[in-house]
Design a protein around this motif. Structure first.
Motif, short mmCIF file in Angstrom:
data_model
loop_
_atom_site.label_atom_id
_atom_site.label_comp_id
_atom_site.label_asym_id
_atom_site.label_seq_id
_atom_site.Cartn_x
_atom_site.Cartn_y
_atom_site.Cartn_z
N UNK A 9 0.69 -1.16 -0.21
CA UNK A 9 0.23 -0.19 -0.09
C UNK A 9 0.73 1.06 0.30
N UNK A 10 1.64 0.91 0.67
CA UNK A 10 2.53 2.39 0.91
C UNK A 10 3.93 2.48 -0.35
N UNK A 11 4.09 1.31 -1.50
CA UNK A 11 5.14 1.28 -2.66
C UNK A 11 4.78 2.23 -3.45
N UNK A 12 3.84 2.24 -3.14
CA UNK A 12 3.28 3.49 -5.05
C UNK A 12 3.20 2.49 -6.06
N UNK A 13 3.59 1.51 -5.91
CA UNK A 13 3.11 0.34 -6.73
C UNK A 13 2.42 -0.25 -7.70
N UNK A 14 1.47 0.09 -6.31
CA UNK A 14 -0.53 -0.19 -6.59
C UNK A 14 -1.05 1.27 -6.32
N UNK A 15 -2.64 0.68 -6.61
CA UNK A 15 -3.02 2.07 -6.28
C UNK A 15 -3.46 1.66 -5.22
N UNK A 16 -3.88 1.99 -3.83
CA UNK A 16 -4.76 1.96 -2.41
C UNK A 16 -5.11 0.74 -2.20
N UNK A 17 -5.74 0.32 -1.89
CA UNK A 17 -5.84 -1.16 -1.75
C UNK A 17 -7.33 -1.16 -1.68
N UNK A 18 -8.75 -1.61 -2.12
CA UNK A 18 -10.03 -1.61 -2.27
C UNK A 18 -10.41 -2.16 -0.84
N UNK A 19 -10.92 -2.05 -0.18
CA UNK A 19 -11.85 -2.56 0.60
C UNK A 19 -12.82 -3.19 1.03
N UNK A 20 -12.44 -4.77 1.09
CA UNK A 20 -13.48 -5.76 0.57
C UNK A 20 -13.84 -6.15 2.56
N UNK A 21 -14.66 -6.93 2.60
CA UNK A 21 -14.50 -8.01 3.53
C UNK A 21 -14.03 -9.06 3.92
N UNK A 22 -13.56 -9.65 4.82
CA UNK A 22 -13.24 -10.54 5.10
C UNK A 22 -13.89 -11.72 4.28
N UNK A 23 -15.42 -11.70 4.16
CA UNK A 23 -15.90 -12.84 3.20
C UNK A 23 -16.24 -12.87 1.34
N UNK A 24 -14.99 -12.13 1.66
CA UNK A 24 -14.93 -12.15 0.05
C UNK A 24 -13.94 -13.70 -0.69
N UNK A 25 -13.85 -13.44 -1.90
CA UNK A 25 -13.32 -14.83 -2.30
C UNK A 25 -11.96 -14.38 -1.86
N UNK A 26 -10.96 -15.72 -2.31
CA UNK A 26 -9.69 -15.27 -2.13
C UNK A 26 -8.74 -13.88 -3.01
N UNK A 27 -9.49 -14.76 -4.12
CA UNK A 27 -9.45 -14.02 -5.52
C UNK A 27 -10.07 -12.64 -5.85
N UNK A 28 -10.85 -12.41 -5.16
CA UNK A 28 -11.47 -10.64 -5.29
C UNK A 28 -10.10 -10.13 -3.60
N UNK A 29 -10.31 -10.57 -2.57
CA UNK A 29 -9.24 -9.87 -1.59
C UNK A 29 -7.69 -9.68 -1.81
N UNK A 30 -7.57 -11.09 -3.28
CA UNK A 30 -5.60 -10.67 -3.71
C UNK A 30 -5.81 -9.27 -4.21
N UNK A 31 -7.07 -9.11 -5.46
CA UNK A 31 -7.12 -8.40 -6.34
C UNK A 31 -7.24 -6.66 -5.50
N UNK A 32 -8.06 -6.74 -4.52
CA UNK A 32 -8.19 -5.70 -4.22
C UNK A 32 -6.99 -5.05 -3.03
N UNK A 33 -6.09 -6.32 -2.70
CA UNK A 33 -4.38 -5.41 -1.78
C UNK A 33 -3.92 -4.89 -2.55
N UNK A 34 -4.17 -5.09 -3.91
CA UNK A 34 -2.88 -4.76 -5.95
C UNK A 34 -3.77 -3.29 -5.71
N UNK A 35 -4.94 -2.72 -5.06
CA UNK A 35 -6.52 -1.24 -6.14
C UNK A 35 -6.82 -1.98 -6.84
N UNK A 36 -6.84 -2.91 -6.93
CA UNK A 36 -8.09 -3.54 -8.18
C UNK A 36 -9.47 -3.83 -7.98
N UNK A 37 -10.92 -3.33 -8.07
CA UNK A 37 -12.33 -3.41 -7.81
C UNK A 37 -12.27 -4.48 -8.02
N UNK A 38 -12.38 -6.05 -8.12
CA UNK A 38 -12.82 -7.12 -8.48
C UNK A 38 -14.46 -6.63 -8.89
#
Length: 186
Positions: A156-185
């Motif tokens: 999140x601090x690196x600037x390599x990706x957009x800011x993480x997208x907030x998703x619930x912990x119950x979101x599918x793992x792929x969605x959480x992975x994408x969200x951590x890299x600033x993508x909105x799945x």
């Protein structure tokens, strides 16, 4: 959990190849808002071009002198050429070698994980851009999550990706992975 990163490298290469074969509009926008499909594909190919040189022990400066220019009129052919060359280099890499990246020196295993993760995320980007199947291999997603999740704050601090997208912990793992890299799945 232990992951077979060489098998995952073959998986992610196949996943990217499938999406790449479906491209019809090279100028379409991608989730990487500053890139078109052509820019995204060129980036992924460019990363693969470096692999054999860096695994052979060259520095980034040395490798940059040896890189052949990309042929932008044949990106599918370039992907086939350079992804195959990268796979061959991974198979013959010496595990104890030092890989000189721009700002770090890593092991071939660390470099392989980084490359697999990069292609995985960009495979989703490409799928989203062209309207293809966005579902990534579950084992691939799990492995890439194991790399990115412990580094969430750093990413999140690196600037390599957009800011993480907030998703619930119950979101599918792929969605959480994408969200951590600033993508909105969604």
């Amino acid at each position: 959990m232990t992951h077979d990163w060489m098998a995952l490298q073959r998986t992610v290469t196949a996943e990217f190849s499938t999406r790449l074969a479906a491209v019809t509009d090279w100028d379409a926008p991608t989730p990487d808002t500053e890139w078109t499909v052509r820019d995204l594909v060129t980036h992924v190919i460019d990363e693969q071009r470096w692999v054999p040189h860096l695994l052979a022990g060259r520095t980034v400066q040395q490798a940059s002198r040896d890189l052949e220019p990309l042929r932008p009129d044949n990106l599918i052919g370039e992907w086939e050429l350079y992804s195959l060359a990268a796979e061959e280099a991974w198979r013959s890499a010496t595990p104890s070698a030092k890989v000189h990246l721009w700002e770090d020196i890593v092991t071939p295993d660390d470099f392989l994980r980084e490359q697999v993760a990069d292609i995985a995320i960009h495979t989703w980007d490409l799928a989203r851009a062209i309207g293809a199947n966005e579902t990534l291999d579950a084992g691939l997603v799990e492995a890439v999550w194991s790399v990115f999740e412990p580094q969430a704050a750093t990413l999140a601090a690196s600037g390599l990706f957009a800011q993480p997208v907030l998703l619930g912990d119950d979101a599918p793992l792929q969605a959480r992975l994408l969200a951590i890299t600033g993508r909105d799945p969604r």
